[in-house]
Write a protein that holds these residues in place. Structure first.
Motif, PDB file in Angstrom:
ATOM      1  N   GLN A 133     -45.651 -20.067   4.357  1.00  0.00           N
ATOM      2  CA  GLN A 133     -44.429 -19.805   5.097  1.00  0.00           C
ATOM      3  C   GLN A 133     -44.009 -20.992   5.971  1.00  0.00           C
ATOM      4  N   GLU A 134     -44.921 -21.962   6.111  1.00  0.00           N
ATOM      5  CA  GLU A 134     -44.613 -23.158   6.905  1.00  0.00           C
ATOM      6  C   GLU A 134     -43.695 -24.088   6.125  1.00  0.00           C
ATOM      7  N   GLU A 135     -42.758 -24.707   6.805  1.00  0.00           N
ATOM      8  CA  GLU A 135     -41.853 -25.672   6.174  1.00  0.00           C
ATOM      9  C   GLU A 135     -41.722 -26.908   7.070  1.00  0.00           C
ATOM     10  N   PRO A 136     -42.298 -28.041   6.651  1.00  0.00           N
ATOM     11  CA  PRO A 136     -43.103 -28.216   5.445  1.00  0.00           C
ATOM     12  C   PRO A 136     -44.496 -27.620   5.628  1.00  0.00           C
ATOM     13  N   PRO A 137     -45.242 -27.460   4.542  1.00  0.00           N
ATOM     14  CA  PRO A 137     -46.603 -26.937   4.662  1.00  0.00           C
ATOM     15  C   PRO A 137     -47.506 -27.961   5.338  1.00  0.00           C
ATOM     16  N   SER A 173     -55.496 -14.958   2.172  1.00  0.00           N
ATOM     17  CA  SER A 173     -54.565 -14.477   3.195  1.00  0.00           C
ATOM     18  C   SER A 173     -54.032 -15.628   4.042  1.00  0.00           C
ATOM     19  N   PHE A 174     -54.914 -16.527   4.444  1.00  0.00           N
ATOM     20  CA  PHE A 174     -54.484 -17.627   5.299  1.00  0.00           C
ATOM     21  C   PHE A 174     -53.634 -18.636   4.531  1.00  0.00           C
ATOM     22  N   PHE A 175     -53.936 -18.860   3.265  1.00  0.00           N
ATOM     23  CA  PHE A 175     -53.089 -19.741   2.470  1.00  0.00           C
ATOM     24  C   PHE A 175     -51.690 -19.142   2.318  1.00  0.00           C
ATOM     25  N   ALA A 176     -51.624 -17.820   2.156  1.00  0.00           N
ATOM     26  CA  ALA A 176     -50.318 -17.163   2.066  1.00  0.00           C
ATOM     27  C   ALA A 176     -49.528 -17.367   3.358  1.00  0.00           C
TER      28      ALA A 176
END
Length: 301
Positions: free
Chosen positions: A55-59, A48-51
């Motif tokens: 959504q972050e840009e950049p990760p 869940s947290f990786f998902a």
């Protein structure tokens, strides 16, 4: 007259911190493997947290998970997730069996994706195990109660992250090893501590002291069952020093934070960046010199 050091490093390091809510009292009841219930909960939370981080840009450049947070059977999947995210992952894994019967290791796993921050790092995703040297007294007692012994790993790791700086990784109780802190002094920009620690307050005080004495960013990722994850930097202004702090027990959470790199690097090299006419960071501790490491236990990322 010497030329002031102008840092070539990135301005900030972007970190994803994950606290899973694994219950230590329920996870290891009769052996050194997580119970099926706690393992399932850990995997659900990690996915869940990786998902969310996707959504972050950049990760995040680096994703950190606490000591003993990841089931051993999830290693291949976590490698795949790191590869897709293009993030370095530093994760505490469940106890790993040693060569002798009843012997166990407590490892952090460093996962370096084949592409990181837009650069090709290698033909495939690679891993390194960073072992814990000293078991906490309570950890040692619980292992002995189930007829297990702790396998100490005496290695100290210094990792070269290129233009996001150099860093060290420690697993929980090793953070209290003064000789280890002295080894890192003048050689790192960041220290990552993977913890499963009830006394989060004491670790917070140690983190603040180490940030000054080793003069670097200190990031603690603690088990969410106890809470207390933290990131501190040796800024001059007290209100800036705590970059992140999460208090409260029994909470699964994830947070993306940024810690300084280039300005900290300049200060470490005696070129003091300023804000509003005053130094951005605290004074360097007595005898501090930032130097190339004199020992070779280094992984180039």
């Amino acid at each position: 007259m010497t030329t002031p050091h102008v840092s070539s490093l990135e301005e900030k390091l972007k970190i994803g911190l994950i606290q899973t809510s694994l219950d230590p009292a329920a996870a290891w009841v009769t052996n050194t493997k997580m119970t099926a219930c706690e393992e399932e909960r850990a995997i659900i939370e990690i996915r869940s947290f990786f998902a969310t981080f996707h959504q972050e840009e950049p990760p995040p450049h680096i994703i950190v998970l606490p000591e003993l947070a990841v089931p051993t059977g999830f290693e291949a999947k976590l490698r795949t997730m790191a590869t897709k995210m293009e993030s370095v992952v530093i994760a505490g894994f469940d106890y790993r069996d040693g060569n002798s019967a009843g012997q166990v290791h407590n490892d952090a796993l460093l996962i370096v994706p084949r592409v990181w921050r837009g650069k090709k790092m290698g033909a495939k995703t690679t891993t390194r195990r960073i072992g814990k040297t000293y078991p906490a007294p309570e950890e040692k007692k619980k292992l002995q109660a189930i007829s297990c012994s702790f396998k100490e790993d005496p290695s100290v790791w210094l990792l070269d992250g290129g233009d996001i700086g150099s860093f060290g990784v420690m697993v929980c109780y090793d953070f209290l090893d003064l000789e280890r802190i002295a080894m890192y002094r003048g050689k790192v920009h960041h220290l990552f501590i993977l913890a499963l620690n009830k006394d989060a307050t004491s670790f917070r005080h140690v983190a603040e002291a180490v940030a000054r004495m080793a003069f670097c960013n200190v990031i603690i990722c603690n088990c969410g069952h106890y809470g207390g994850s933290l990131a501190v930097s040796p800024y001059r202004l007290p209100e800036r020093r705590t970059i992140y702090q999460h208090s409260g027990a029994g909470l699964a959470t994830a947070q993306v934070i940024e810690v300084p790199v280039s300005k900290l690097d300049e200060h470490q090299h005696l070129n003091y960046p300023q804000s509003d006419g005053v130094n951005l960071f605290k004074s360097l501790p007595p005898g501090y010199v930032f130097a190339a490491p004199l020992y070779r236990h280094i992984v180039d990322l």
